[in-house]
Scaffold this motif. Structure first.
Motif, PDB file in Angstrom:
ATOM      1  N   ALA A   1       7.761  -2.998  -5.153  1.00 30.18           N
ATOM      2  CA  ALA A   1       9.184  -3.107  -4.832  1.00 30.18           C
ATOM      3  C   ALA A   1       9.638  -2.147  -3.742  1.00 30.18           C
ATOM      4  O   ALA A   1      10.798  -2.176  -3.345  1.00 30.18           O
ATOM      5  N   VAL A   2       8.741  -1.290  -3.247  1.00 27.63           N
ATOM      6  CA  VAL A   2       9.133  -0.291  -2.247  1.00 27.63           C
ATOM      7  C   VAL A   2       9.537  -0.963  -0.930  1.00 27.63           C
ATOM      8  O   VAL A   2      10.630  -0.752  -0.404  1.00 27.63           O
ATOM      9  N   CYS A   3       8.654  -1.774  -0.390  1.00 27.24           N
ATOM     10  CA  CYS A   3       8.922  -2.467   0.869  1.00 27.24           C
ATOM     11  C   CYS A   3       7.884  -3.575   1.028  1.00 27.24           C
ATOM     12  O   CYS A   3       7.010  -3.747   0.179  1.00 27.24           O
ATOM     13  N   ARG A   4       7.991  -4.315   2.115  1.00 31.24           N
ATOM     14  CA  ARG A   4       7.114  -5.468   2.310  1.00 31.24           C
ATOM     15  C   ARG A   4       5.652  -5.070   2.415  1.00 31.24           C
ATOM     16  O   ARG A   4       4.782  -5.711   1.840  1.00 31.24           O
ATOM     17  N   SER A   5       5.338  -4.008   3.147  1.00 31.92           N
ATOM     18  CA  SER A   5       3.941  -3.599   3.305  1.00 31.92           C
ATOM     19  C   SER A   5       3.347  -3.156   1.974  1.00 31.92           C
ATOM     20  O   SER A   5       2.193  -3.468   1.667  1.00 31.92           O
ATOM     21  N   TRP A   6       4.132  -2.436   1.175  1.00 38.22           N
ATOM     22  CA  TRP A   6       3.653  -2.033  -0.151  1.00 38.22           C
ATOM     23  C   TRP A   6       3.432  -3.261  -1.031  1.00 38.22           C
ATOM     24  O   TRP A   6       2.468  -3.337  -1.782  1.00 38.22           O
ATOM     25  N   ARG A   7       4.354  -4.214  -0.947  1.00 35.38           N
ATOM     26  CA  ARG A   7       4.226  -5.414  -1.775  1.00 35.38           C
ATOM     27  C   ARG A   7       2.978  -6.206  -1.416  1.00 35.38           C
ATOM     28  O   ARG A   7       2.261  -6.676  -2.300  1.00 35.38           O
ATOM     29  N   ASN A   8       2.706  -6.354  -0.127  1.00 32.46           N
ATOM     30  CA  ASN A   8       1.532  -7.119   0.292  1.00 32.46           C
ATOM     31  C   ASN A   8       0.235  -6.464  -0.182  1.00 32.46           C
ATOM     32  O   ASN A   8      -0.684  -7.140  -0.663  1.00 32.46           O
ATOM     33  N   ILE A   9       0.150  -5.145  -0.058  1.00 28.19           N
ATOM     34  CA  ILE A   9      -1.065  -4.454  -0.481  1.00 28.19           C
ATOM     35  C   ILE A   9      -1.192  -4.464  -2.003  1.00 28.19           C
ATOM     36  O   ILE A   9      -2.294  -4.610  -2.541  1.00 28.19           O
ATOM     37  N   THR A  10      -0.064  -4.339  -2.706  1.00 23.34           N
ATOM     38  CA  THR A  10      -0.120  -4.394  -4.172  1.00 23.34           C
ATOM     39  C   THR A  10      -0.636  -5.737  -4.646  1.00 23.34           C
ATOM     40  O   THR A  10      -1.444  -5.820  -5.583  1.00 23.34           O
TER      41      THR A  10
END
Length: 342
Positions: free
Chosen positions: A54-63
């Motif tokens: 939920a932090v940002c788009r890049s964090w979401r994609n890697i998660t």
């Protein structure tokens, strides 16, 4: 026309904060999320994995890249995990709590209810609506919102007049675009649903039938589940086809119990997960034709078991090729009264 005149622009400090998180080196970010995912294996601690997404788009994609499906890791993380097949070698253990006053059924992740009840991880909820000719179980992510127009709507199970046949419908089309049972299937839904930006409708994914007990013979209910969105080949060893494209659908039947002379009752081995005798208790196994080359071991494997452990508390254990949503829908049909089957 400037950007400010067209609408509210984000504050420069807000953009800086977003960039600070988004601009972490990918290698470092991957290592951080991998460590979090590996250490937080159970709820409620596993909510930290969702926090990373939920932090940002890049964090979401890697998660999403790090978190594996329930079939691979045996864990439920994101809402879309509820529609993915469970693990092959062991079941995911859940329990269902029935609220008689509100005709509500809640599915939780875990062995048994906690003493406080607040730390139990809610997966799905259903509300029973009794109509003149049928009974509907509306399934949602939110126990306080069962509207089909809501972003939390998942699907439903609908019975016939006698309560002997149920149709399970998914609010979203399976990957093979199952036939919709509603002419309103082109209506759009909110993008925050389990799979965003898809038509909302009633896509028939399963049919559950209970055998009529015309002679009123002794014994538990007999049921048969036709999983229209799962191929029969999915129960073969090393198969990886959870969604049916072509061919025969998977058919599940209740495992035949044995009559216990000393106890004078029908018995099944629930391996300690069921403690109260009930007509609702069942185990489902594959009903495969010999021509389908399904091994005897696979035909004996219990893919779903459901049973009573206390007043209004039931266990539900499921595994591949069923998903949590499919298993929950099947179990809900057991709660409807069936005088013609008993």
């Amino acid at each position: 026309m400037t950007a400010h005149s067209r609408g509210c622009a984000p504050h420069p400090q807000e953009l800086q904060q977003q960039g600070r998180w988004a601009n972490l080196p990918p290698e470092l970010l991957l290592d951080v999320i991998q460590r979090v995912e590996a250490s937080e294996v159970e709820w409620p601690e596993r909510r930290h994995v969702l926090a990373c997404a939920a932090v940002c788009r890049s964090w979401r994609n890697i998660t999403k890249e790090v978190v594996r499906s329930p079939e691979q890791c045996g864990q439920i993380t994101f809402p879309f995990s509820l529609k993915q097949p469970g693990p092959r070698d062991h079941p995911i253990q859940c329990f269902i709590r029935r609220e008689r006053a509100t005709s509500t059924f809640c599915l939780y992740l875990g062995l048994t209810p906690s003493l406080q009840g607040q730390s139990d991880k809610l997966l799905l909820a259903a509300h029973k609506i009794r109509r003149a000719t049928s009974a509907n179980f509306v399934i949602s992510l939110n126990p306080d919102d069962f509207s089909r127009a809501s972003s939390t709507y998942i699907g439903k199970a609908r019975s016939n007049f006698l309560g002997t046949k149920f149709t399970v419908c998914d609010g979203e089309p399976p990957h093979d675009a199952a036939v919709s049972s509603s002419n309103r299937s082109n209506r759009r839904i909110h993008s925050r649903q389990v799979s965003p930006r898809v038509p909302a409708g009633n896509y028939n994914i399963a049919t559950i039938s209970y055998e009529l007990n015309i002679l009123r013979t002794r014994g538990p209910r007999r049921m048969r589940c036709t999983m229209h969105s799962i191929p029969v080949s999915s129960v073969r060893e090393e198969s990886n086809a959870p969604v049916r494209i072509n061919g025969e659908p998977l058919i599940l039947k209740n495992k035949a119990p044995r009559w216990h002379e000393q106890l004078q009752c029908w018995c099944l081995n629930f391996r300690g997960r069921v403690t109260v005798a009930s007509v609702k208790n069942f185990q489902l196994v594959a009903a495969a034709d010999p021509s389908r080359h399904v091994s005897p071991a696979e035909q004996e494997k219990v893919v779903l078991q459901f049973g009573k452990i206390g007043k209004d508390i039931f266990t539900m254990d499921y595994q591949y090729p069923l998903s949590a949503f499919q298993a929950f829908a099947i179990c809900l049909t057991s709660f409807d009264t069936k005088p013609a089957c008993e």
